[in-house]
Design an enzyme around this catalytic site. Structure first.
Site, PDB file in Angstrom:
ATOM      1  N   THR A  73       0.660  -1.258   0.087  1.00 18.28           N
ATOM      2  CA  THR A  73       0.072   0.035  -0.123  1.00 18.28           C
ATOM      3  C   THR A  73       0.976   1.291  -0.095  1.00 18.28           C
ATOM      4  O   THR A  73       0.686   2.086  -0.762  1.00 18.28           O
ATOM      5  CB  THR A  73      -0.814   0.004   1.340  1.00 18.28           C
ATOM      6  OG1 THR A  73      -1.684  -1.161   1.215  1.00 18.28           O
ATOM      7  CG2 THR A  73      -1.608   1.101   1.228  1.00 18.28           C
TER       8      THR A  73
ATOM      9  N   TYR B   3     -12.816  -3.379  -2.294  1.00 19.91           N
ATOM     10  CA  TYR B   3     -13.857  -2.694  -3.080  1.00 19.91           C
ATOM     11  C   TYR B   3     -15.089  -4.024  -3.313  1.00 19.91           C
ATOM     12  O   TYR B   3     -16.042  -3.584  -2.908  1.00 19.91           O
ATOM     13  CB  TYR B   3     -13.393  -2.192  -4.147  1.00 19.91           C
ATOM     14  CG  TYR B   3     -14.766  -1.605  -5.033  1.00 19.91           C
ATOM     15  CD1 TYR B   3     -15.213  -0.379  -4.577  1.00 19.91           C
ATOM     16  CD2 TYR B   3     -15.377  -2.283  -5.978  1.00 19.91           C
ATOM     17  CE1 TYR B   3     -16.366   0.059  -5.160  1.00 19.91           C
ATOM     18  CE2 TYR B   3     -16.643  -1.516  -6.593  1.00 19.91           C
ATOM     19  CZ  TYR B   3     -17.217  -0.444  -6.268  1.00 19.91           C
ATOM     20  OH  TYR B   3     -18.155   0.230  -6.766  1.00 19.91           O
TER      21      TYR B   3
ATOM     22  N   TYR C 248      -2.715 -10.298   4.260  1.00 19.55           N
ATOM     23  CA  TYR C 248      -2.698  -9.057   4.837  1.00 19.55           C
ATOM     24  C   TYR C 248      -4.033  -8.482   5.034  1.00 19.55           C
ATOM     25  O   TYR C 248      -4.874  -8.123   4.073  1.00 19.55           O
ATOM     26  CB  TYR C 248      -1.669  -8.114   3.684  1.00 19.55           C
ATOM     27  CG  TYR C 248      -1.942  -6.355   3.834  1.00 19.55           C
ATOM     28  CD1 TYR C 248      -2.305  -6.023   5.006  1.00 19.55           C
ATOM     29  CD2 TYR C 248      -1.535  -5.563   2.874  1.00 19.55           C
ATOM     30  CE1 TYR C 248      -2.085  -4.707   5.235  1.00 19.55           C
ATOM     31  CE2 TYR C 248      -1.358  -4.519   2.994  1.00 19.55           C
ATOM     32  CZ  TYR C 248      -1.799  -3.773   4.209  1.00 19.55           C
ATOM     33  OH  TYR C 248      -1.762  -2.440   4.408  1.00 19.55           O
TER      34      TYR C 248
ATOM     35  N   ARG D 227      -9.011  -0.030   4.870  1.00 18.41           N
ATOM     36  CA  ARG D 227      -8.833   0.622   3.664  1.00 18.41           C
ATOM     37  C   ARG D 227      -9.649  -0.400   2.477  1.00 18.41           C
ATOM     38  O   ARG D 227      -9.799   0.094   1.480  1.00 18.41           O
ATOM     39  CB  ARG D 227      -7.204   0.500   3.268  1.00 18.41           C
ATOM     40  CG  ARG D 227      -6.228   1.248   3.983  1.00 18.41           C
ATOM     41  CD  ARG D 227      -4.935   1.533   3.319  1.00 18.41           C
ATOM     42  NE  ARG D 227      -4.939   2.341   2.007  1.00 18.41           N
ATOM     43  CZ  ARG D 227      -4.304   3.303   1.844  1.00 18.41           C
ATOM     44  NH1 ARG D 227      -3.726   3.880   2.998  1.00 18.41           N
ATOM     45  NH2 ARG D 227      -4.294   4.048   0.646  1.00 18.41           N
TER      46      ARG D 227
ATOM     47  N   LYS E 136      -0.294 -10.210   7.913  1.00 23.49           N
ATOM     48  CA  LYS E 136       0.043  -8.977   8.398  1.00 23.49           C
ATOM     49  C   LYS E 136      -1.526  -8.394   9.116  1.00 23.49           C
ATOM     50  O   LYS E 136      -2.260  -8.414   8.062  1.00 23.49           O
ATOM     51  CB  LYS E 136       0.472  -8.017   7.394  1.00 23.49           C
ATOM     52  CG  LYS E 136       0.578  -6.555   7.675  1.00 23.49           C
ATOM     53  CD  LYS E 136       0.986  -5.514   6.557  1.00 23.49           C
ATOM     54  CE  LYS E 136       0.872  -4.083   6.895  1.00 23.49           C
ATOM     55  NZ  LYS E 136       1.451  -3.252   5.929  1.00 23.49           N
TER      56      LYS E 136
ATOM     57  N   ILE F  97       5.293  -4.694   9.734  1.00 20.08           N
ATOM     58  CA  ILE F  97       5.582  -4.216   8.469  1.00 20.08           C
ATOM     59  C   ILE F  97       5.022  -2.873   8.447  1.00 20.08           C
ATOM     60  O   ILE F  97       3.718  -2.396   8.688  1.00 20.08           O
ATOM     61  CB  ILE F  97       4.778  -5.034   7.704  1.00 20.08           C
ATOM     62  CG1 ILE F  97       5.262  -6.518   7.414  1.00 20.08           C
ATOM     63  CG2 ILE F  97       4.794  -4.403   6.055  1.00 20.08           C
ATOM     64  CD1 ILE F  97       4.634  -7.353   6.439  1.00 20.08           C
TER      65      ILE F  97
END
Length: 294
Positions: free
Chosen positions: A44, A107, A133, A138, A161, A203
């Site tokens: 990202t 999305y 992840y 987000r 993550k 991370i």
């Protein structure tokens, strides 16, 4: 397989948005010199959503070539299309990445079963260690500990993550997952306690600006030295907070620009940091007493 401070590396750009290969090379050297334990390219923070597939693969290739085995490279290869995630993960393997990091499909908001089948398909298609992840803030998609536990049993899937910032998720993920499954923090503000409570590392966005301190904090936390880990982390708290005053990676790219390490390049729809936040970022850099070897 991986532990400690893993930087979610920015992708340097010229003011016109073109990729700045020379600055990328310098950033890799910067992290090697300052003890970063692994480099995550094209996550990202690397603006993976604004690069095309060719550029994405070229950045991964370049980071691997410049690092030259001195530090592991984890390639961000997630996508909201399963086939695209397979293609990017295959590229990472071909270029010699040590592992792939795959964000939950964004999305389209898949079900938990959809997430399981998505990651299983990628793992079966490409023989490379893969890290899940989860960043629902987000992606609008939260991968639950039960799903992570199921996926931990899939060959190639080695860790997750976890970027919710919820420390209470560590225990259920541990208890539901296979032995040896690794859990990494994806939230700088809570990463010290995350590691002290059994996480294997972080991370990190902050590691772009203060790699040596983040490495040293992780070493102390993984050794169980809470007092030392918190003492190292204390000056970094403003960075942890203020590097998210606007959407990541806007603030961290401006911080590196302010430090003279990259140009002020970023791609639309992202824009340079607003004037109103620039003094706060300067103050956060000062408070961190950033003293890295460039």
């Amino acid at each position: 397989m991986f532990q400690g401070s893993m930087v979610a590396l920015v992708t340097p750009m010229h003011p016109d948005g073109g990729l700045d290969w020379e600055a990328l090379d310098q950033l890799v050297e910067f992290h090697v010199k300052n003890g970063t334990d692994a480099i995550v390219a094209m996550g990202t923070t690397g603006e993976s959503a604004t690069l095309n597939e060719s550029e994405h693969c070229e950045v991964i290739k370049r980071v691997i070539r410049i690092s030259n085995g001195r530090v592991p490279v984890i390639a961000g290869t997630g996508a909201n299309s399963t086939q695209e995630a397979i293609d990017l993960t295959r590229c990472a393997k071909e270029q010699g990445a040590n592992a792939a990091l795959l964000v939950t499909p964004y999305y389209n908001k898949p079900t938990q079963e959809g997430l399981y089948l998505h990651y299983k398909a990628v793992a079966e298609a490409v023989d490379i260690p893969q890290i899940l992840y989860n960043v629902p803030g987000r992606t609008a998609c939260d991968m639950l500990p039960e799903t992570i536990g199921r996926l931990s049993k899939v060959p190639n899937i080695i860790g997750v993550k976890e970027a919710t910032g919820d420390l209470e998720r560590i225990e259920p993920i541990h208890s539901l997952s296979e032995d040896g499954f690794e859990i990494y923090s994806g939230d700088d503000s809570t990463c010290t306690d995350f590691i002290l409570q059994g996480g294997h590392g972080t991370i990190s966005v902050t590691a772009n600006v203060a790699p040596r301190q983040m490495h040293e904090m992780c070493v102390a936390a993984m050794a169980g030295d809470s007092e030392k880990a918190h003492a190292i982390n204390e000056p970094l708290k403003l960075l942890h907070r203020d590097l998210f005053l606007e959407a990541n990676p806007i603030p961290v790219k401006w911080a590196l620009y302010e430090m003279g390490m990259i140009a002020e390049g970023i791609r639309l729809p992202l824009t340079p940091l607003s004037e109103m936040y620039r003094s706060a970022i300067k103050d956060a850099i000062g408070a961190a007493e950033v003293n890295q070897e460039k």
